[in-house]
Design an enzyme around this catalytic site. Structure first.
Site, PDB file in Angstrom:
ATOM      1  N   GLY B  40       0.786  -1.228   0.000  1.00 52.70           N
ATOM      2  CA  GLY B  40       0.000   0.000   0.000  1.00 52.70           C
ATOM      3  C   GLY B  40       0.816   1.275   0.000  1.00 52.70           C
ATOM      4  O   GLY B  40       0.273   2.352  -0.186  1.00 52.70           O
ATOM      5  N   CYS B 249     -27.718  -9.448 -16.504  1.00 53.70           N
ATOM      6  CA  CYS B 249     -27.138  -9.090 -17.807  1.00 53.70           C
ATOM      7  C   CYS B 249     -28.089  -9.523 -18.922  1.00 53.70           C
ATOM      8  O   CYS B 249     -28.579 -10.651 -18.946  1.00 53.70           O
ATOM      9  CB  CYS B 249     -25.785  -9.768 -17.981  1.00 53.70           C
ATOM     10  SG  CYS B 249     -25.129  -9.674 -19.662  1.00 53.70           S
ATOM     11  N   CYS B 252     -26.075 -12.505 -21.118  1.00 55.76           N
ATOM     12  CA  CYS B 252     -25.752 -13.826 -20.579  1.00 55.76           C
ATOM     13  C   CYS B 252     -26.618 -14.190 -19.379  1.00 55.76           C
ATOM     14  O   CYS B 252     -26.557 -15.306 -18.881  1.00 55.76           O
ATOM     15  CB  CYS B 252     -24.270 -13.921 -20.220  1.00 55.76           C
ATOM     16  SG  CYS B 252     -23.819 -13.072 -18.702  1.00 55.76           S
ATOM     17  N   CYS B 274     -22.954  -7.179 -19.140  1.00 58.58           N
ATOM     18  CA  CYS B 274     -21.731  -7.338 -18.349  1.00 58.58           C
ATOM     19  C   CYS B 274     -20.641  -6.404 -18.860  1.00 58.58           C
ATOM     20  O   CYS B 274     -20.417  -6.302 -20.071  1.00 58.58           O
ATOM     21  CB  CYS B 274     -21.188  -8.764 -18.476  1.00 58.58           C
ATOM     22  SG  CYS B 274     -22.147  -9.988 -17.607  1.00 58.58           S
ATOM     23  N   CYS B 280     -18.850 -12.825 -19.948  1.00 63.51           N
ATOM     24  CA  CYS B 280     -20.138 -12.742 -20.631  1.00 63.51           C
ATOM     25  C   CYS B 280     -20.127 -13.641 -21.873  1.00 63.51           C
ATOM     26  O   CYS B 280     -21.033 -14.450 -22.075  1.00 63.51           O
ATOM     27  CB  CYS B 280     -20.422 -11.292 -21.026  1.00 63.51           C
ATOM     28  SG  CYS B 280     -22.128 -10.976 -21.487  1.00 63.51           S
TER      29      CYS B 280
END
Lengths: 368, 289
Positions: B40, B249, B252, B274, B280
């Site tokens: 980080g 979606c 899909c 998606c 997808c």
């Protein structure tokens, strides 16, 4: 039925072909040669070299041709090429006092050793469009002057002032390795050498406006142009295995030495201070602007209050590079679908909440 | 190797493998190692000028170039999709300069360079996710000065960030940050996850893959090592929540994926699909079988 947008690859290829065609333009018109750009767009070539941090007029001219005359794009091409070049060391400092001067003017002394040499300048022209230029023109050869008795000696104005101690001494070379912000990340506060490197590479327009802001009171420096000189200097390098300086060639430079008022401090007597600008080729506007901003950025060192943008090195250094600026501004063209989707959802939710509370308020009013 | 992996392309002669010279790669790898050692923490590095503009992924490209090996399989996505213009351009850049195999399949890739999304398919050990980062400093819009923000990080002084989130709650009743939502890494540094929607934040936590972040213009590299705690900043009474989509979606049928809204006509027609094109397409192909 929705069909997902496909074929990014083919579209990119076609866009590149269209770009090549647009660059060439009408094929009935003769193509520009790199030599023509180098010779006749010389100041543009100088600017691309200066901001590209690479002295190579042919390459800069070629970059301009490829970039369809877009300066920032040409600088980009030169910089991206420069990254791939091996760096074998730093040259010996160039001696601008020994410059073969084409132009040298001082605004502080009417006459001085070496004289005032106007050289090729727009300064005293009337900016009237010369319609005759639209046709191809032969130009008269320029007159040649008799060389002055003191030709060949052209000491820097600041050196003359320094003899009397009227201007702060130029700090001596401490032999420390030369910093390079293209090889090391900038650590704030940055020393003056690094700041000068950033300013030299910086966008001419941005540096110019910052310099202008100091003249309008945002970090005033009371400047005088001690001197501007344009001409060629030798570049020499000391190879480790030889141990002595070997000339590498000559580069054309513009140097500007600003002389700035300074009232003195507890430690220093009243004397003039320096602001320094240096650019490749003939780039006087850039060199002058750089000198003004250099002096403004010395505020802290000279015990002056730091209150204006031009005096704030994080502000100036982080924002003066045209490639960084254009890259980040223009990246907004890239798709941001997913972030925008997240914001759409939020705005819809906030609007729904707003309507709910205003409906509730309306009901309450009606009930009262 | 599966058919989804493109044939290994010819490498362009005249440039070093993956464009950057070996000295530069070594410098970047040192920064990456330091970043992994201090999760980080933003490590300054000497970012090079790349042949694509700043803001278009130069940081991610340099990180990828530094870690890419001949046997790697590379996937590049932008907005979750493999076929967006910049993803195509970067994938081609590496195909040309390194000749490594490329793929669109998340599971087959060893290195995935991304802008703005984390793939829906869970990542696995041995994979590296390289993020393109515009502004690496999570505190930048609270404090514009680098000298100040570095000090705030050193002192772990993140009060201003919490105040900002609290102000959101007092104004809107919830935190109104939808992307680039700040996270705390390994209990120490507050980090910008790059402008991914906060929907993706939970995927960063305890992830088996190595996550590397490159910011070229701002000259910073940071990292989240595998299996590291990544916590989205929140309050006990206002826990972190991700976006939810009310419909699946349209292509899909998946729910629980991040969806893009597509305008289908000029009378308010919308559909949601998606944003991750790989998952997808895989689901559509499986359903058709």
């Amino acid at each position: 039925m929705y069909v997902a947008v496909k074929g990014g690859e083919a579209a990119i290829d076609n866009a590149h072909r269209l770009l090549a065609e647009a660059r060439r333009g009408d094929p009935a018109i003769p193509e520009l040669s790199v030599a023509q750009i180098r010779a006749q767009m010389a100041l543009l070539v100088d600017r691309v070299m200066t901001e590209g941090s690479l002295y190579d007029p042919d390459l800069a001219a070629l970059a301009l041709k490829q970039a369809r005359g877009d300066v920032v794009e040409a600088v980009f091409l030169v910089r991206a090429y420069r990254t791939t070049l091996p760096r074998f060391g730093a040259s010996v400092p160039v001696e601008t006092g020994a410059m073969t001067v084409e132009r040298r003017i001082s605004a502080t002394f009417k006459d001085l050793p070496g004289g005032q040499v106007l050289g090729p300048t727009f300064d005293y022209t009337h900016r009237l469009i010369d319609f005759a230029l639209a046709a191809e023109s032969e130009c008269e050869p320029a007159a040649e002057a008799e060389p002055r008795a003191d030709a060949g000696t052209c000491p820097r104005v600041t050196d003359l002032l320094a003899q009397d101690g009227l201007i702060e001494p130029s700090p001596a070379d401490d032999g420390a390795p030369v910093g390079d912000l293209t090889r090391e990340p900038v650590d704030y506060p940055a020393d003056r050498a690094l700041r000068l490197q950033a300013l030299a590479r910086g966008d001419e327009g941005f540096i110019l406006s910052l310099a202008y802001s100091t003249q309008r009171g945002y970090g005033r420096t009371h400047p005088f142009v001690g001197e501007i000189r344009v001409g060629a200097v030798d570049v020499a390098f000391v190879p480790e295995e030889l141990g002595f300086a070997v000339p590498l060639g000559r580069v054309r430079l513009t140097e500007c030495q600003m002389v700035n008022q300074f009232k003195g401090s507890g430690a220093a007597p009243p004397q003039f201070t320096r602001g320094y600008g240096l650019s490749f080729g003939q780039s006087e506007r850039k060199a002058m602007a750089m000198a003004l901003v250099d002096r403004a950025l010395r505020a802290e060192e000279l015990g002056e209050p730091v209150a204006s943008p031009a005096q704030d090195q994080e502000f100036v250094l982080a924002h003066c590079d045209s490639l960084q600026a254009t890259g980040f501004v223009e990246h907004l063209k890239l798709p941001h679908y997913v972030d925008f989707q997240a914001e759409l959802e939020l705005v819809r939710r906030l609007r729904a909440a707003f309507e709910e509370t205003s409906d509730a308020a309306g009901m309450q009013e009606a009930a009262e | 190797m599966s058919a989804a992996i493109a044939q290994r392309p010819e490498r362009e002669p005249g440039y070093n493998f993956a464009y950057l010279d070996e000295g530069t790669k070594r410098m970047i790898r040192r920064a990456i190692l330091k970043a992994i050692a201090v999760p980080g923490y933003q490590v300054p590095f000497a970012s090079r000028e790349m042949p694509m503009p700043y803001g278009w992924g130069t940081g991610g490209v340099q990180v990828t170039a530094a870690i890419l090996g001949r046997s790697d399989v590379l996937k590049v996505i932008d907005q979750g999709a493999d076929d967006t213009t910049n993803a195509v351009s970067i994938r081609r850049f590496f195909a040309r300069t390194s000749g490594v195999a490329t793929t669109t399949r998340t599971a087959e890739a060893t290195i995935i360079q991304t802008r703005h999304r984390i793939p829906e398919t869970p990542l696995s050990e041995g994979q590296v996710l390289v993020y393109q980062v515009p502004i690496p400093e999570p505190l930048r819009f609270l404090e514009p000065r680098e000298t100040e923000t570095r000090q705030l990080h050193a002192l772990a002084e993140y009060g201003a960030m919490h105040v900002k989130l609290y102000e959101d709650i007092s104004r809107h009743g919830h935190i109104a940050t939808t992307y680039a939502y700040p996270v705390e890494v390994a209990g120490r540094y507050v980090m910008d996850p790059s402008p991914t929607p906060k929907f993706d934040n939970p995927k960063m936590d305890d992830c088996p893959a190595l996550q590397l972040f490159g910011a070229g213009r701002e000259r910073r590299i940071y990292a989240v090592p595998p299996y590291t705690r990544v916590r989205s900043l929140d309050f006990e009474d206002h826990p972190f929540r991700v976006q939810e989509f009310t419909q699946p979606c349209a292509l899909c049928g998946a729910s629980g994926h991040y969806l893009d809204e597509v305008v289908t006509d000029d009378s308010g027609g919308r559909m949601f699909i998606c944003s991750d094109t790989d998952i997808c397409e895989t689901r559509v192909a499986e359903a058709a079988r």
